[in-house]
Design a protein around this motif. Structure first.
Motif, PDB file in Angstrom:
ATOM      1  N   LEU A   1       3.944   1.266  -1.074  1.00 39.35           N
ATOM      2  CA  LEU A   1       4.932   0.864  -2.478  1.00 39.35           C
ATOM      3  C   LEU A   1       4.095   1.657  -3.629  1.00 39.35           C
ATOM      4  O   LEU A   1       4.936   1.933  -4.834  1.00 39.35           O
ATOM      5  N   ARG A   2       2.716   1.075  -4.149  1.00 40.73           N
ATOM      6  CA  ARG A   2       2.295   1.293  -5.258  1.00 40.73           C
ATOM      7  C   ARG A   2       1.741   2.691  -5.183  1.00 40.73           C
ATOM      8  O   ARG A   2       1.878   2.868  -6.492  1.00 40.73           O
ATOM      9  N   PHE A   3       1.939   3.514  -4.607  1.00 40.71           N
ATOM     10  CA  PHE A   3       1.394   5.127  -5.273  1.00 40.71           C
ATOM     11  C   PHE A   3       2.168   6.123  -4.725  1.00 40.71           C
ATOM     12  O   PHE A   3       2.174   6.864  -3.483  1.00 40.71           O
TER      13      PHE A   3
ATOM     14  N   ALA B   1       0.114  -1.222   0.360  1.00 42.29           N
ATOM     15  CA  ALA B   1      -0.161   0.184   0.030  1.00 42.29           C
ATOM     16  C   ALA B   1       1.468   0.814  -0.171  1.00 42.29           C
ATOM     17  O   ALA B   1       0.434   2.475  -0.223  1.00 42.29           O
TER      18      ALA B   1
ATOM     19  N   ARG C   1      -0.361   8.388   5.793  1.00 43.60           N
ATOM     20  CA  ARG C   1      -0.481   7.200   5.138  1.00 43.60           C
ATOM     21  C   ARG C   1       0.652   5.709   5.971  1.00 43.60           C
ATOM     22  O   ARG C   1       0.064   4.787   6.576  1.00 43.60           O
TER      23      ARG C   1
ATOM     24  N   VAL D   1      10.445   5.403  -2.338  1.00 44.66           N
ATOM     25  CA  VAL D   1       9.780   6.096  -3.577  1.00 44.66           C
ATOM     26  C   VAL D   1       9.657   7.042  -4.051  1.00 44.66           C
ATOM     27  O   VAL D   1       9.197   7.853  -4.449  1.00 44.66           O
TER      28      VAL D   1
ATOM     29  N   ARG E   1       9.259   1.368  -8.523  1.00 41.62           N
ATOM     30  CA  ARG E   1       8.340   1.157  -7.570  1.00 41.62           C
ATOM     31  C   ARG E   1       8.699  -0.636  -7.096  1.00 41.62           C
ATOM     32  O   ARG E   1       8.766  -1.408  -5.610  1.00 41.62           O
TER      33      ARG E   1
ATOM     34  N   TRP F   1      -0.201   2.849   8.840  1.00 38.78           N
ATOM     35  CA  TRP F   1      -0.406   1.712   8.285  1.00 38.78           C
ATOM     36  C   TRP F   1       0.715   0.424   8.627  1.00 38.78           C
ATOM     37  O   TRP F   1       0.139  -0.680   9.643  1.00 38.78           O
TER      38      TRP F   1
END
Lengths: 564, 564
Positions: A512-514, A510, B527, B191, B198, B531
């Motif tokens: 790294l993807r965005f 969640a 974010r 990132v 990514r 998490w």
């Protein structure tokens, strides 16, 4: 079970959840069309819950109710090109919608709560996408109470009307009543979409009784209030005005979305173009996508004639259903391993049609649908690995799946004794903007944030069938292995991944993807969802003495008073 | 206790945590200065943990180690105007830093883990702020292994050098080894700051052994690798090059940061300008801020002469310490109720100096420090309510506290029989850009996202002492109450807030406080942190059989395999 070990919630085992439905079978919504206005009327069947144990009183909802809404939003786009505005309204007196059913939440596992919220969030985004990109504008006409998820549904609309009758109101009472958040986009849309002043948003979000009348307009919570005597006329006029801003065609014929071709058994789900093979021992699903079996029609008219058999549309529907099936019905499957089979040149030919005819309403819908399916993939909390082997057709639109994956691996050279062509990867114009991610960038722009020139270099090679060496050099795949190494490397990669903690992987992916910019959408799925998931685990909400369990019992919840 | 009820971690009760320290008392870091280069050398004392139960082997750290780092970063800015580049390095052979101590994490309560990560995140942001805004550039010189938090520390630097010796490496092994995330900004910086592709970031974050040598450069994980034989010279040259980009003065005299004046007893912390009164029954802290007791010095030279007694600097230090004290030492205090006492015109006079002399290095540091203190307030997981009563001095810089609060209330009119002036609120130039939030906007811009004209309207009234009616009309306060209502309204508001679930409030506030754009900083705190907090509660990480508890025991962790 994790939740049981925590002593939090009694977990009801869900039956098989089917995302396929049809207006004829809806139990909770009525879809009707009058001229260019669609009406979605919510009248939830109290006894129509997905599982026993709760009654869907006061237009409260569970996943089953939202599956119907998702279906309706989708059909309005494909089957009703003439509909230019949609009115969301209640079929019940005195209540618009009471939000997610609390007993359902309190008896659900942590995983189900999270999946339920994810799907409902996605459906609200679909509504916003229809409005922003498909010329189908949404009006929410609130009579009665719109509380919690009920108001969050309204927040997805372009325009919110509230009847001014001294009792109808909007509210986000989750925090005071239930010790959770308005997590279906509510808090984010409040301050980021409607731009409610943050201190007023704080006050609003702690008022059990909500806000009504002029204050609701002053605080930007609704767009207008209307006296009851003028209500029907005002809603009608407003819907017409919204319809007037639409660019949808007036004389097109819709495409009927027929039932999916789908065979499900213990370890396989076989659609026409997608096959899922569940490998329970390795906790992975092999997802095989099949390329088209014939060249594309000549133009948009030809595509419309094929209707729901038009390959890109048929495949998108199947892939969407497959992802949802895996999410809800296969929670222990931690990895999705994508493969493809077909002729990459033919996939590119379809992409050429999707690009050339993009001003056609149906082709636009197909492209927008693919955008949404790919976003659903981005948000899937499973590791996604894409294998590009000889005989595969990872080209154009299908290459987006490779870029959505956490990793990809490409086979270099031929397989001894096999006649299949070497693996290739090909790009089309559609890889350069047609399918933006939630962050607003294309997957290639996201991939190459650190080396933007690589996007241009890739664009130069559009239409070429790139072999592994070239795809690797252009940075389009993660790994390139030849025949000597392929089998071992892939096996080790999958085994290793399967050994890690599923929770840590969910969080890792969640994050790294965005990369790159954030949007309201990424804020909802990144920030708000993550906090909600955290709270959903806390004893204050989900514990024996927590607010979700104690709600309606007359007994006050007991809270751990420490602030974290 | 929540965590105990969950059967997750044995919770060590922390002793009083003191954030005040001094290089003379450091146990884990050495701060030295050679010309215009500062050196921060990490050599963690194994037996120097904050609490018993773990040894800080391999330069691993706990909160105590980071308190020293925070102190050093702060002193470098104020006490060493001549330092233009800072080298972060290890004082140990073969290891740069092994990251957060795992036994410390496994024995800590959920709340402590969260607070520990928040503070270390803030400290890494302080490093980046020094580099971006204060002309003090950071170079990280890695010899040995930089793993987990060790590499995350490096990621905060402008430039990362890695010795090319076949063994030194960088790694984020949290997910494979510990079932948690690289949560101190690591995944986000990977990132979003370094813009690592990514899929490569995904591979890197699952490699226990990390990456070294040329691949570390190719993947953008470090900026350069240098053979051991050329190491010292290369580090020195690079530090000089970074120093060459600095705008710090060459001949200024630093300001010594002396010990804080602070008296702590059971329910009070009394500083010179800040007083905390803890009301344990109501679970709130009354925070009173006192305005200056004399007019400001004439210019920056006068301010420098006052040194750490210069009112804005002294107050910022006290407020920073008070916030940290409340976070770590008063976890059950859910609300901070701010009041002020003083002459608002005099506060504005100080602001005028801070604005007029802003090109001076010390004045710049004071402004930047206030920016950081206010950000720490934004990130404080307690409800913040600001009361503006007769006799208060909520003006300019101090008005930022009102805008950082979740709500504010202002007293209208006089108090019968009291001679104090009616409550006023005043704005200065510093409310319009000097103190950006993490989202990059001023607090007023954030407040008025939905009505940007209101920022301009407020700017027109700079320097005026606005009464409650005017402040209310300008949208600068949440509530205005007169003498008849004030006491009851405030009491009810505080009681009601205290009755809600602390967890839900934490999530609510974290989502409402940061509307508008997102930055790397808000992504880390929004974010990534959310998490990580979620994962910190999951049995896979924190449970009896979870990875944090099983680490180093030789027994594999047991994971719930469901993906959420």
């Amino acid at each position: 079970m994790a939740t049981e070990a925590h002593g939090t919630a009694p977990t009801t085992t869900l039956p098989f959840v089917d995302f396929e439905t049809h207006p004829d079978r809806y139990r909770h919504w009525k879809l009707s069309v009058e001229g260019d206005i669609g009406y979605l009327t919510m009248q939830v069947a109290e006894s129509g819950g997905l599982v026993p144990g709760y009654e869907l009183k006061l237009n409260s909802y569970d996943l089953g109710v939202d599956i119907e809404l998702h279906d309706a939003v989708q059909r309005l786009r494909f089957e009703h090109p003439e509909v230019k505005a949609v009115v969301l309204r209640s079929g019940r007196d005195r209540v618009f919608c009471a939000g997610a059913n609390i007993r359902m939440l309190s008896q659900s596992s942590h995983g189900h709560k999270v999946n339920f919220c994810k799907f409902t969030n996605e459906t609200r985004n679909e509504i916003e996408d229809a409005s922003a990109n498909s010329g189908q504008r949404y009006l929410c006409a609130i009579t009665g109470t719109a509380a919690g998820g009920g108001y969050e549904l309204a927040l997805a609309a372009d325009h919110i009307m509230l009847v001014d009758d001294k009792s109808s109101s909007v509210a986000l009472p989750e925090t005071p009543l239930l010790a959770v958040l308005a997590g279906t986009g509510g808090l984010t849309r409040l301050v980021d979409k409607r731009r409610v002043r943050r201190d007023l948003a704080d006050v609003f979000s702690t008022l059990e009784e909500g806000v009504r009348g002029k204050r609701a307009v002053d605080w930007r919570l609704v767009d207008e209030i209307v006296p009851k005597s003028q209500w029907d006329e005002a809603v009608c006029n407003r819907a017409r005005a919204l319809a007037g801003t639409s660019d949808r065609p007036t004389d097109a014929v819709g495409v009927r979305l027929g039932p999916l071709t789908r065979q499900i058994d213990e370890s396989t789900v076989a659609y026409r173009w997608v096959t899922l093979e569940i490998d329970r021992d390795r906790r992975l699903a092999n997802v095989t996508i099949t390329g088209p079996d014939s060249p594309p029609p000549a133009d948009a008219v030809g595509a419309a004639a094929q209707g729901d058999r038009f390959w890109p549309l048929a495949l998108a529907r199947e892939l969407d259903d497959a992802i949802l099936h895996l999410r809800l019905n296969e929670p222990e499957i931690g990895q999705l391993v994508f493969r493809s089979l077909g002729n990459p040149a033919e996939v590119l030919a379809y992409d050429a049609l999707l690009e050339q005819a993009k001003s056609d309403w149906l082709i636009r819908e197909v492209r927008l649908f693919w955008k949404r399916v790919l976003k659903r993939l981005d948000l899937t909390s499973r590791t996604m690995i894409v294998l590009i082997e000889p005989g595969s057709c990872i080209a154009g639109t299908l290459a987006e799946i490779a870029f959505a994956g956490d990793r990809s691996a490409m086979f270099e050279g031929n397989v001894t004794g096999q006649s299949r062509l070497p693996a290739v990867l090909a790009l089309s114009q559609l890889n350069f903007g047609a399918y933006p991610m939630g962050n607003g960038l294309s997957r290639l722009e996201t991939r190459f944030l650190g080396e933007p020139d690589s996007v241009g270099a890739a664009a130069q090679r559009r239409g070429e069938l790139l072999d592994a060496e070239n795809a690797g050099r252009l940075g389009l795949v993660t790994f390139v292995y030849d025949q000597v190494d392929w089998a071992d490397e892939i096996r080790i990669m999958l085994e290793e991944r399967a050994s890690f903690s599923p929770d840590a992987l969910t969080g890792l992916e969640a994050n790294l993807r965005f990369p790159g910019p954030e949007t309201m959408e990424t804020k909802i799925f990144g920030r708000l969802t993550a906090w909600q998931n955290w709270i959903f685990q806390r004893p204050n909400a989900a514990g024996e003495e927590g607010a979700l369990r104690r709600y309606g019992t007359g007994v006050q919840p007991t809270y751990d008073r420490k602030r974290v």
